[in-house]
Design an enzyme around this catalytic site. Structure first.
Site, PDB file in Angstrom:
ATOM      1  N   LYS A 233       0.817  -1.220   0.000  1.00 64.59           N
ATOM      2  CA  LYS A 233       0.000   0.000   0.000  1.00 64.59           C
ATOM      3  C   LYS A 233       0.850   1.269   0.000  1.00 64.59           C
ATOM      4  O   LYS A 233       2.019   1.252   0.350  1.00 64.59           O
ATOM      5  CB  LYS A 233      -1.001  -0.046   1.154  1.00 64.59           C
ATOM      6  N   ARG A 267      -3.542 -10.004   5.173  1.00 57.66           N
ATOM      7  CA  ARG A 267      -3.963 -10.079   3.762  1.00 57.66           C
ATOM      8  C   ARG A 267      -2.820  -9.578   2.888  1.00 57.66           C
ATOM      9  O   ARG A 267      -2.466  -8.394   2.947  1.00 57.66           O
ATOM     10  CB  ARG A 267      -5.214  -9.214   3.582  1.00 57.66           C
TER      11      ARG A 267
HETATM   12  N1  HH2 Z   1      -7.494  -3.835   0.940  1.00 56.35           N
HETATM   13  C1  HH2 Z   1      -7.804  -3.885  -0.367  1.00 56.35           C
HETATM   14  C2  HH2 Z   1      -8.935  -4.616  -0.807  1.00 56.35           C
HETATM   15  N2  HH2 Z   1      -9.695  -5.295   0.060  1.00 56.35           N
HETATM   16  N3  HH2 Z   1     -10.149  -5.986   2.266  1.00 56.35           N
HETATM   17  C3  HH2 Z   1      -9.856  -5.962   3.563  1.00 56.35           C
HETATM   18  N4  HH2 Z   1     -10.612  -6.658   4.441  1.00 56.35           N
HETATM   19  N5  HH2 Z   1      -8.791  -5.257   4.050  1.00 56.35           N
HETATM   20  C4  HH2 Z   1      -7.968  -4.523   3.228  1.00 56.35           C
HETATM   21  O1  HH2 Z   1      -7.023  -3.870   3.731  1.00 56.35           O
HETATM   22  C5  HH2 Z   1      -8.252  -4.533   1.836  1.00 56.35           C
HETATM   23  C6  HH2 Z   1      -9.381  -5.287   1.380  1.00 56.35           C
HETATM   24  C7  HH2 Z   1      -6.968  -3.142  -1.354  1.00 56.35           C
HETATM   25  O2  HH2 Z   1      -5.937  -3.968  -1.863  1.00 56.35           O
HETATM   26  P1  HH2 Z   1      -5.997  -4.701  -3.281  1.00 56.35           P
HETATM   27  O3  HH2 Z   1      -7.108  -5.707  -3.274  1.00 56.35           O
HETATM   28  O4  HH2 Z   1      -4.670  -5.236  -3.627  1.00 56.35           O
HETATM   29  O5  HH2 Z   1      -6.271  -3.533  -4.312  1.00 56.35           O
HETATM   30  P2  HH2 Z   1      -7.539  -3.107  -5.150  1.00 56.35           P
HETATM   31  O6  HH2 Z   1      -8.622  -2.693  -4.189  1.00 56.35           O
HETATM   32  O7  HH2 Z   1      -7.044  -1.972  -6.011  1.00 56.35           O
HETATM   33  O8  HH2 Z   1      -7.997  -4.286  -5.960  1.00 56.35           O
END
Ligand code: HH2
Length: 292
Positions: A233, A267
């Site tokens: 992040k 995660r």
């Molecule tokens: N962060 C992201 C997405 N979903 N869910 C939970 N529970 N906690 C988090 O910190 C979280 C999440 C963002 O990361 P990523 O899925 O890699 O990115 P994007 O939302 O751009 O797909």
């Protein structure tokens, strides 16, 4: 290890029940699979369902207890994806993962998508709106008896970074999660199925994110397993000056710090590296007679 569909999982220890308690339990890893064209770190890599399913299987081989499959990016500024489009991204992935030797989680705030993923074996719903995005979500999760992750986010991704203001971010996030936990239980979701997440990077500044990890024990004091997502992040980029593809060491450091302050589920996109680091951190905590 849990196998098969959600129906088979009812009555079997849920993911939330395998986390952090009692003393000495290992931290669990949630491997990220983004079946999206625009996720902030891996957009477009796993839009093809076969590539996404392969990534999920790789995460499990590397030590993930759960794989989180999402079809909508929640990066700052992102827009909601239409239902049919999100369904077409994630459902073929769940179809390919029946019988996976891990819990499958659907990362969505739309109840129809959660319901279809549950039919295909999802054992967990990861809802970044904490059941506020769709009035049918709580009922669907309650009826299915799946694990539910409730995450803090003050506003929708589109505008969340504009209004990142708190008097005391930790107290406010804690109060929010406490209220959402009560709501979920009142809606019929078993408390033992619920995980809480401070929502690192969701409408928070660098200082907010760092404070939430530093004082994660205050969130863990709510008595539910805490899930933390720091992987790649931007606050890690702000601290290290690293681009998104270069943030693995920073991610691992933040995961270990979060674990030591009470996180039960981490995660991450890079499962093998996180697993090794967390095993070492866990072994050191154990030998010191200390349970994070
Ligand atoms: N962060 C992201 C997405 N979903 N869910 C939970 N529970 N906690 C988090 O910190 C979280 C999440 C963002 O990361 P990523 O899925 O890699 O990115 P994007 O939302 O751009 O797909």
């Amino acid at each position: 290890m849990w196998r098969g569909t959600v129906r088979a999982s009812i009555g079997v220890e849920p993911l939330a029940g395998r986390t952090g308690q009692p003393a000495g339990r290992r931290p669990l890893i949630m491997g990220v699979v983004n079946a999206t064209p625009d996720s902030f770190s891996d957009g477009g890599k796993f839009l093809d369902p076969e590539a996404a399913a392969t990534e999920a299987r790789r995460h499990v081989a590397d030590g993930a207890a759960v794989v989180d499959i999402g079809g909508e990016s929640t990066r700052p500024g992102s827009l909601s994806v239409p239902m049919e489009e999100e369904l077409s991204r994630v459902i073929p992935v769940f179809e390919r993962l029946c019988g996976l030797d891990a819990v499958t989680s659907i990362d969505t705030s739309k109840s129809a998508i959660a319901a279809r993923a549950i039919e295909l074996g999802a054992g967990m719903v990861n809802d970044v709106t904490a059941l506020r995005g769709d009035s049918d979500m709580a009922g669907i999760c309650a009826a299915a008896g799946v694990d539910v992750c409730l995450m803090h986010m003050s506003e929708r991704p589109r505008e969340m970074q504009r209004n990142a203001r708190y008097e005391d971010v930790v107290s406010e996030v804690k109060a929010f999660l406490e209220e959402r936990l009560s709501f979920a239980v009142a809606e019929g979701i078993a408390e033992r199925r619920i995980l809480l997440d401070p929502g690192i990077g969701f409408g928070k500044t660098l200082e907010h994110n760092v404070a939430l990890i530093a004082r994660l024990d205050e969130i863990a004091a709510l008595g539910r397993p805490v899930l933390v997502g720091v992987s790649r992040k931007s606050f890690l980029g702000a601290i290290t000056g690293r681009e998104v593809t270069e943030r693995l060491p920073a991610t691992v450091a933040a995961c270990v710090q979060a674990f030591e302050r009470g996180a039960s589920v981490l995660r991450v996109h890079d499962v093998a590296a996180a697993r090794d680091a967390l095993r070492v951190a866990h072994a050191i905590c154990e030998s010191n007679g200390r349970r994070p």
